[in-house]
Design a protein around this motif. Structure first.
Motif, short mmCIF file in Angstrom:
data_model
loop_
_atom_site.label_atom_id
_atom_site.label_comp_id
_atom_site.label_asym_id
_atom_site.label_seq_id
_atom_site.Cartn_x
_atom_site.Cartn_y
_atom_site.Cartn_z
N SER A 1 0.81 -1.22 0.00
CA SER A 1 0.00 0.00 0.00
C SER A 1 0.84 1.26 0.00
CB SER A 1 -0.92 0.02 1.22
OG SER A 1 -0.17 0.04 2.41
N ASP A 2 0.20 2.37 -0.41
CA ASP A 2 0.73 3.71 -0.22
C ASP A 2 0.12 4.26 1.08
OD1 ASP A 2 1.90 3.39 -2.67
OD2 ASP A 2 0.96 5.14 -3.60
N GLU A 3 0.94 4.96 1.88
CA GLU A 3 0.48 5.53 3.15
C GLU A 3 0.51 7.05 3.03
OE1 GLU A 3 1.99 4.09 7.12
OE2 GLU A 3 2.69 6.18 7.17
N ILE A 4 -0.68 7.66 3.20
CA ILE A 4 -0.83 9.10 3.03
C ILE A 4 -1.29 9.70 4.35
CG2 ILE A 4 -1.89 10.92 1.64
CD1 ILE A 4 -0.20 8.79 0.08
N MET A 5 -0.47 10.55 4.96
CA MET A 5 -0.79 11.15 6.24
C MET A 5 -1.04 12.65 6.07
SD MET A 5 -0.93 10.00 9.50
CE MET A 5 0.41 8.90 9.95
N PHE A 6 -2.22 13.10 6.51
CA PHE A 6 -2.57 14.52 6.50
C PHE A 6 -2.46 15.02 7.93
CE2 PHE A 6 -6.19 17.70 6.69
CZ PHE A 6 -5.44 18.75 6.18
N TYR A 7 -1.57 15.97 8.17
CA TYR A 7 -1.29 16.45 9.52
C TYR A 7 -2.16 17.68 9.80
CZ TYR A 7 2.70 13.45 8.69
OH TYR A 7 3.48 12.37 8.37
N CYS A 8 -3.04 17.57 10.79
CA CYS A 8 -4.02 18.64 10.99
C CYS A 8 -4.01 19.23 12.40
CB CYS A 8 -5.42 18.16 10.62
SG CYS A 8 -5.81 16.46 11.02
N GLY A 9 -3.03 18.89 13.23
CA GLY A 9 -2.96 19.51 14.53
C GLY A 9 -1.92 18.86 15.42
N GLY A 10 -1.58 19.54 16.49
CA GLY A 10 -0.64 18.98 17.45
C GLY A 10 0.78 19.02 16.96
N ASP A 11 1.58 18.12 17.51
CA ASP A 11 3.02 18.09 17.25
C ASP A 11 3.40 16.65 16.96
OD1 ASP A 11 5.66 18.72 17.06
OD2 ASP A 11 5.98 19.03 19.20
N TYR A 12 3.57 16.30 15.69
CA TYR A 12 3.75 14.90 15.32
C TYR A 12 5.20 14.49 15.57
CZ TYR A 12 2.27 10.62 13.13
OH TYR A 12 1.92 9.31 12.92
N GLU A 13 5.40 13.67 16.61
CA GLU A 13 6.73 13.36 17.12
C GLU A 13 7.64 12.72 16.07
OE1 GLU A 13 8.07 14.06 20.06
OE2 GLU A 13 6.28 15.07 20.79
N ALA A 14 7.11 11.78 15.29
CA ALA A 14 7.96 11.02 14.37
C ALA A 14 8.49 11.85 13.22
CB ALA A 14 7.19 9.81 13.83
N ARG A 15 7.87 13.01 12.94
CA ARG A 15 8.27 13.80 11.77
C ARG A 15 9.04 15.05 12.14
NH1 ARG A 15 6.78 9.86 9.33
NH2 ARG A 15 9.03 9.80 9.27
N LYS A 16 9.41 15.24 13.40
CA LYS A 16 10.16 16.44 13.78
C LYS A 16 11.46 16.54 12.98
CE LYS A 16 8.54 17.41 18.47
NZ LYS A 16 8.91 17.46 19.91
N GLY A 17 11.72 17.77 12.51
CA GLY A 17 12.93 18.01 11.75
C GLY A 17 12.78 17.79 10.26
N SER A 18 11.59 17.39 9.81
CA SER A 18 11.38 17.09 8.39
C SER A 18 10.78 18.25 7.61
CB SER A 18 10.46 15.88 8.25
OG SER A 18 9.14 16.21 8.69
N GLY A 19 10.30 19.28 8.31
CA GLY A 19 9.59 20.37 7.65
C GLY A 19 8.09 20.18 7.64
N ILE A 20 7.60 19.03 8.08
CA ILE A 20 6.17 18.76 8.09
C ILE A 20 5.51 19.48 9.26
CG2 ILE A 20 4.54 16.90 8.71
CD1 ILE A 20 5.97 15.16 6.69
N GLY A 21 4.33 20.05 9.01
CA GLY A 21 3.55 20.72 10.04
C GLY A 21 2.09 20.67 9.66
N PRO A 22 1.22 21.39 10.40
CA PRO A 22 -0.21 21.40 10.06
C PRO A 22 -0.45 21.79 8.60
CG PRO A 22 0.14 22.39 12.20
CD PRO A 22 1.51 22.16 11.62
N GLY A 23 -1.32 21.05 7.95
CA GLY A 23 -1.59 21.28 6.54
C GLY A 23 -0.69 20.49 5.59
N SER A 24 0.23 19.72 6.15
CA SER A 24 1.13 18.90 5.32
C SER A 24 0.51 17.54 5.02
CB SER A 24 2.46 18.67 6.04
OG SER A 24 3.21 19.85 6.16
N ILE A 25 0.94 16.97 3.90
CA ILE A 25 0.69 15.57 3.58
C ILE A 25 2.04 14.90 3.37
CG2 ILE A 25 0.08 14.08 1.62
CD1 ILE A 25 -2.60 15.25 1.51
N SER A 26 2.25 13.74 3.98
CA SER A 26 3.39 12.91 3.64
C SER A 26 2.91 11.76 2.77
CB SER A 26 4.10 12.37 4.89
OG SER A 26 3.23 11.58 5.68
N VAL A 27 3.63 11.51 1.70
CA VAL A 27 3.35 10.42 0.76
C VAL A 27 4.45 9.40 0.91
CG1 VAL A 27 2.98 9.79 -1.65
CG2 VAL A 27 2.25 12.04 -0.82
#
Length: 399
Positions: free
Chosen positions: A312-338
């Motif tokens: 599968s493809d995993e698509i994460m839409f970040y819509c609040g809080g502080d996502y621990e696993a993605r710190k330092g990647s540039g991802i924040g609220p309103g981001s999608i990781s593909v």
């Protein structure tokens, strides 16, 4: 969803005479799935629901996609698609910009300040997540109130429109299926009731509570539908307003569910993504990650382990809080990781160590896992953060 509701004025027995105060008959409509073999509702109209007086083509927003090739993990910054604060020229239906899609599901994003036209998706169910703002969803079944954090589930064929409230734009993440979207089967009894181990129950689902009656003639409805192997649009003009239903009952209807009513499933060690599942469609699932206590084994590593999406493809839409696993990647609220099938992914460098000893994660995200590869829509092509691909290595690409 086998959960019976009754709204408004209906006769004591189905398929029998139901007369209006002047003695004329109301018009009974069966809206049902899988022919006559699955969930359905009966709606009682003041006017003939089939009466149209015109039909012309409707040009849909851009739906073309490009393969994720060369295969890469990607970061998409959806807020960049709608940078203005009011978004007065956009509505939730015609303003959507396609981000990702395949033959089973399309993921779009919109920030809207204007009411939408009347609209009906005749291809599949829609699951829309309200990232910010609030509004009213008027439907042929009645009215829903949509607030930040709400999922709005609209069954295939439901005529509706979106009306933003207040001055804040209504920001909506749109999951459009080519199938039905339902609660997770393992949470349901064989008769359709949500079971005790389910992370939500029927009390958390909010459907229309009274009819919505509007009188008008020559009313335009935009219909998205199949045309051979393609998706097409038609402008239908109805002789009378579709919102003329005096009552309905059954187990098929639109409803809202707040992500804040999802009770997270936790354990001593890290729980896999299916523990976060909330809905499913054909060849895809929807999960949500909510604020929660995390793993309490004395040697637990609370962030996810590295994993390969072989199916599968995993698509994460970040819509609040502080996502621990993605710190330092540039991802924040309103981001999608593909994170596509064929590529192992997991926490950013240093996240594993930083997470040890944590007992609570304050994060909010909506995840869609698909079982066919997703392609990039026009929205993705203009809002990608190209540096994300190399953040695990800290360098690249090769020159």
């Amino acid at each position: 969803m086998t959960y019976y509701r009754q709204v408004g004025d209906i006769p004591p027995k189905r398929h029998t005479q139901h007369r209006r105060p002047d003695g004329g008959l109301y018009y009974e409509e069966l809206m049902g799935e899988e022919g006559f073999s699955s969930d359905s509702s009966l709606l009682y109209h003041q006017h003939i629901p089939s009466a149209i007086v015109d039909a012309t083509p409707w040009s849909l927003p851009e739906l073309a996609t490009l393969a994720n090739h060369p295969l890469k993990p990607r970061h998409l910054k959806l807020h960049a698609l709608f940078p203005d604060q009011r978004c007065e020229d956009h509505d939730v239906v015609t303003g959507r910009r396609l981000v990702l899609g395949n033959a089973d599901v399309r993921l779009s994003y919109v920030a809207a300040g204007a009411p939408s036209p009347l609209y009906r998706n005749a291809i599949g169910d829609e699951c829309l997540y309200v990232e910010a703002g609030a509004g009213t969803v008027e439907t042929v079944f009645g009215t829903l109130q949509a607030r930040q954090g709400d999922y709005v589930i609209l069954p295939r064929g439901t005529t509706h429109r979106w009306i933003p409230a207040g001055n804040q734009p209504l920001r909506v993440y749109c999951i459009e299926a080519n199938s039905h979207i339902t609660p997770v089967r393992r949470y349901l009894s064989r008769f359709g009731q949500l079971l005790e181990h389910a992370p939500y129950c029927e009390r958390d689902l909010h459907g229309p509570s009274q009819p919505l009656l509007i009188e008008a003639t020559d009313v335009e409805v935009l219909v998205k539908h199949r045309a051979g192997n393609a998706i097409a649009g038609t402008r239908m003009i109805y002789a009378d307003h579709p919102f003329d239903v005096v009552g309905w009952d059954g187990c098929l209807y639109p409803y809202t569910f707040s992500i804040h009513d999802f009770e997270p499933i936790t354990g001593r060690i890290h729980q896999p993504p299916p523990a976060h599942q909330v809905f499913e469609g054909h060849n895809f699932v929807v999960c949500n990650f909510v604020p929660r206590k995390v793993d309490y084994h004395p040697l637990a590593v609370p962030v996810p382990y590295y994993h390969s999406n072989v199916d599968s493809d995993e698509i994460m839409f970040y819509c609040g809080g502080d996502y621990e696993a993605r710190k330092g990647s540039g991802i924040g609220p309103g981001s999608i990781s593909v994170h596509p099938g064929g590529h192992a992914h997991g926490p950013q460098p240093g996240a594993n160590e930083r997470s040890i000893g944590a007992d609570f994660f304050d994060e909010l995200a909506v995840m869609v896992d698909t079982f066919r590869p997703l392609e990039l829509g026009e929205g993705a092509l203009v809002c990608e953060d190209h540096a994300y691909t190399w953040t695990w290595a800290g360098r690249g690409p090769r020159t």
